[in-house]
Design a protein around this motif. Sequence first.
Motif, PDB file in Angstrom:
ATOM      1  N   ALA A  24      37.796  49.550  31.636  1.00  0.00           N
ATOM      2  CA  ALA A  24      38.820  49.165  32.613  1.00  0.00           C
ATOM      3  C   ALA A  24      38.298  48.053  33.528  1.00  0.00           C
ATOM      4  CB  ALA A  24      39.238  50.385  33.424  1.00  0.00           C
ATOM      5  N   ARG A  25      39.135  47.077  33.726  1.00  0.00           N
ATOM      6  CA  ARG A  25      38.837  45.977  34.654  1.00  0.00           C
ATOM      7  C   ARG A  25      40.101  45.647  35.449  1.00  0.00           C
ATOM      8  NH1 ARG A  25      34.657  47.300  33.011  1.00  0.00           N
ATOM      9  NH2 ARG A  25      32.889  46.035  32.298  1.00  0.00           N
ATOM     10  N   VAL A  26      39.899  45.121  36.629  1.00  0.00           N
ATOM     11  CA  VAL A  26      41.012  44.700  37.489  1.00  0.00           C
ATOM     12  C   VAL A  26      40.799  43.231  37.858  1.00  0.00           C
ATOM     13  CG1 VAL A  26      42.206  45.016  39.688  1.00  0.00           C
ATOM     14  CG2 VAL A  26      41.426  47.005  38.397  1.00  0.00           C
ATOM     15  N   VAL A  27      41.786  42.432  37.517  1.00  0.00           N
ATOM     16  CA  VAL A  27      41.752  41.004  37.867  1.00  0.00           C
ATOM     17  C   VAL A  27      42.649  40.794  39.082  1.00  0.00           C
ATOM     18  CG1 VAL A  27      42.193  38.658  37.069  1.00  0.00           C
ATOM     19  CG2 VAL A  27      41.381  40.392  35.454  1.00  0.00           C
ATOM     20  N   LYS A  28      42.112  40.197  40.122  1.00  0.00           N
ATOM     21  CA  LYS A  28      42.875  40.002  41.360  1.00  0.00           C
ATOM     22  C   LYS A  28      43.896  38.870  41.201  1.00  0.00           C
ATOM     23  CE  LYS A  28      39.069  41.669  44.231  1.00  0.00           C
ATOM     24  NZ  LYS A  28      38.113  41.335  45.329  1.00  0.00           N
ATOM     25  N   GLN A  29      44.806  38.808  42.156  1.00  0.00           N
ATOM     26  CA  GLN A  29      45.901  37.855  42.069  1.00  0.00           C
ATOM     27  C   GLN A  29      45.425  36.408  42.050  1.00  0.00           C
ATOM     28  OE1 GLN A  29      49.197  38.616  41.701  1.00  0.00           O
ATOM     29  NE2 GLN A  29      49.575  36.433  41.478  1.00  0.00           N
ATOM     30  N   TYR A  30      44.340  36.114  42.782  1.00  0.00           N
ATOM     31  CA  TYR A  30      43.830  34.747  42.856  1.00  0.00           C
ATOM     32  C   TYR A  30      42.744  34.471  41.821  1.00  0.00           C
ATOM     33  CZ  TYR A  30      40.283  37.201  45.614  1.00  0.00           C
ATOM     34  OH  TYR A  30      39.324  38.083  46.029  1.00  0.00           O
ATOM     35  N   GLU A  31      42.650  35.319  40.800  1.00  0.00           N
ATOM     36  CA  GLU A  31      41.639  35.156  39.756  1.00  0.00           C
ATOM     37  C   GLU A  31      42.306  35.134  38.370  1.00  0.00           C
ATOM     38  OE1 GLU A  31      37.875  37.539  41.795  1.00  0.00           O
ATOM     39  OE2 GLU A  31      39.203  38.583  40.388  1.00  0.00           O
ATOM     40  N   ARG A  32      41.552  34.626  37.409  1.00  0.00           N
ATOM     41  CA  ARG A  32      41.926  34.698  36.002  1.00  0.00           C
ATOM     42  C   ARG A  32      40.705  35.206  35.236  1.00  0.00           C
ATOM     43  NH1 ARG A  32      45.853  34.279  38.341  1.00  0.00           N
ATOM     44  NH2 ARG A  32      47.670  32.912  38.016  1.00  0.00           N
ATOM     45  N   ARG A  46      43.078  36.402  30.691  1.00  0.00           N
ATOM     46  CA  ARG A  46      43.684  37.600  31.253  1.00  0.00           C
ATOM     47  C   ARG A  46      44.329  37.276  32.608  1.00  0.00           C
ATOM     48  NH1 ARG A  46      41.395  41.993  28.399  1.00  0.00           N
ATOM     49  NH2 ARG A  46      40.898  41.121  26.332  1.00  0.00           N
ATOM     50  N   GLN A  47      45.574  37.745  32.744  1.00  0.00           N
ATOM     51  CA  GLN A  47      46.336  37.532  33.967  1.00  0.00           C
ATOM     52  C   GLN A  47      45.974  38.594  35.015  1.00  0.00           C
ATOM     53  OE1 GLN A  47      48.278  34.803  34.402  1.00  0.00           O
ATOM     54  NE2 GLN A  47      47.449  34.221  32.391  1.00  0.00           N
ATOM     55  N   PRO A  48      46.420  38.396  36.266  1.00  0.00           N
ATOM     56  CA  PRO A  48      46.089  39.383  37.314  1.00  0.00           C
ATOM     57  C   PRO A  48      46.622  40.770  36.989  1.00  0.00           C
ATOM     58  CG  PRO A  48      46.919  37.351  38.281  1.00  0.00           C
ATOM     59  CD  PRO A  48      47.130  37.238  36.808  1.00  0.00           C
ATOM     60  N   GLY A  49      45.890  41.766  37.396  1.00  0.00           N
ATOM     61  CA  GLY A  49      46.276  43.152  37.182  1.00  0.00           C
ATOM     62  C   GLY A  49      45.226  43.924  36.399  1.00  0.00           C
ATOM     63  N   PHE A  50      45.651  45.077  35.838  1.00  0.00           N
ATOM     64  CA  PHE A  50      44.743  45.941  35.090  1.00  0.00           C
ATOM     65  C   PHE A  50      44.607  45.430  33.658  1.00  0.00           C
ATOM     66  CE2 PHE A  50      43.969  49.624  32.351  1.00  0.00           C
ATOM     67  CZ  PHE A  50      42.842  50.139  32.938  1.00  0.00           C
ATOM     68  N   THR A  51      43.379  45.424  33.146  1.00  0.00           N
ATOM     69  CA  THR A  51      43.133  44.977  31.772  1.00  0.00           C
ATOM     70  C   THR A  51      41.989  45.800  31.176  1.00  0.00           C
ATOM     71  OG1 THR A  51      42.692  43.039  30.372  1.00  0.00           O
ATOM     72  CG2 THR A  51      41.485  43.186  32.440  1.00  0.00           C
ATOM     73  N   ARG A  59      32.660  40.728  27.418  1.00  0.00           N
ATOM     74  CA  ARG A  59      32.184  40.463  28.783  1.00  0.00           C
ATOM     75  C   ARG A  59      33.263  39.655  29.502  1.00  0.00           C
ATOM     76  NH1 ARG A  59      26.424  37.694  30.654  1.00  0.00           N
ATOM     77  NH2 ARG A  59      26.697  38.063  32.908  1.00  0.00           N
ATOM     78  N   LEU A  60      33.755  40.196  30.612  1.00  0.00           N
ATOM     79  CA  LEU A  60      34.841  39.562  31.356  1.00  0.00           C
ATOM     80  C   LEU A  60      34.276  38.722  32.487  1.00  0.00           C
ATOM     81  CD1 LEU A  60      37.933  39.334  31.885  1.00  0.00           C
ATOM     82  CD2 LEU A  60      37.661  41.266  33.473  1.00  0.00           C
ATOM     83  N   HIS A  61      34.655  37.435  32.501  1.00  0.00           N
ATOM     84  CA  HIS A  61      34.267  36.517  33.583  1.00  0.00           C
ATOM     85  C   HIS A  61      35.506  36.197  34.422  1.00  0.00           C
ATOM     86  CE1 HIS A  61      30.259  35.543  31.888  1.00  0.00           C
ATOM     87  NE2 HIS A  61      30.878  35.766  30.723  1.00  0.00           N
ATOM     88  N   LYS A  62      35.405  36.416  35.699  1.00  0.00           N
ATOM     89  CA  LYS A  62      36.523  36.143  36.602  1.00  0.00           C
ATOM     90  C   LYS A  62      36.352  34.759  37.232  1.00  0.00           C
ATOM     91  CE  LYS A  62      37.065  41.044  37.716  1.00  0.00           C
ATOM     92  NZ  LYS A  62      37.077  42.067  38.795  1.00  0.00           N
ATOM     93  N   VAL A  63      37.406  33.953  37.127  1.00  0.00           N
ATOM     94  CA  VAL A  63      37.377  32.584  37.659  1.00  0.00           C
ATOM     95  C   VAL A  63      38.379  32.490  38.800  1.00  0.00           C
ATOM     96  CG1 VAL A  63      37.679  30.139  37.138  1.00  0.00           C
ATOM     97  CG2 VAL A  63      36.747  31.684  35.394  1.00  0.00           C
TER      98      VAL A  63
END
Length: 266
Positions: A24-32, A46-51, A59-63
């Motif tokens: 489980a990962r969570v991407v914030k609104q101002y991140e991709r 990946r768009q904002p929200g649960f993924t 490996r998930l990188h948040k930008v």
Amino acid sequence: MLDELLTAVAAAGSAGLLYVVSAARVVKQYERGVVLRLGRLAGEVRQPGFTMIIPFVDRLHKVNIQIVTLPVPAQEGITRDNVTVRVDAVVYFKVVDAANALIRVEDYRFAVSQMAQTSLRSIIGKSDLDDLLSNREKLNQGLELMIDSPAVGWGVQVDRVEIKDVSLPETMKRSMARQAEADRERRARVINADAELQASKKLAEAAGQMSEQPAALQLRLLQTVVAVAAEKNSTLVLPFPVELLRFLEKAQQTAPEHAVERPAGM
């Protein structure tokens, strides 16, 4: 048997829960989110929200896609008219393609910073001092184009570039101050000369009008005396009319003649 079954269910539930927690990962609104699966780009951004990702494989990188305010350190250079200046600026940019920003450049912030510094030095060498001081809007647009062109390939878009300050040597500041003072003095002299010319024309017209009416000249003289006396708070001295003096002089010359003729008539 039942205990073994319950134990297996509990173990499977724990493993599933552990898997969900790990995936489980969570991407914030101002991140991709950009997923690298065994080192390769996997799927869409990946768009904002649960993924969910595959544990130990993905490996998930948040930008961050927010607008970044990047100050550009002051750059020293020589303008086209051979003046040494120091110019600093600020760059506003944002990530529009998270995958390219992560893959195509090692550190997009550092890359934009270095590109901004080199572009700023190039702009200094191509511009005159007057352009740096008074025509900054055009220079800002030129800087924006120079930085934005290579940044597009990095998934970065430059929103705006602003020149903050232009520092001049002290000798140049003193020279510019003397030039500005001389220009103000020149304009003041031109204005005074124009005022004197207009005043002389009006005085000439007034003199022409008063020459036709001597009484007007006397009235103007009286007005001037009253104004001076009121301003200086002094005693008012009225001039004696010359015409009256001439009249009294003629009266004195004719008076003895009348006095002699009277005894002859008697």
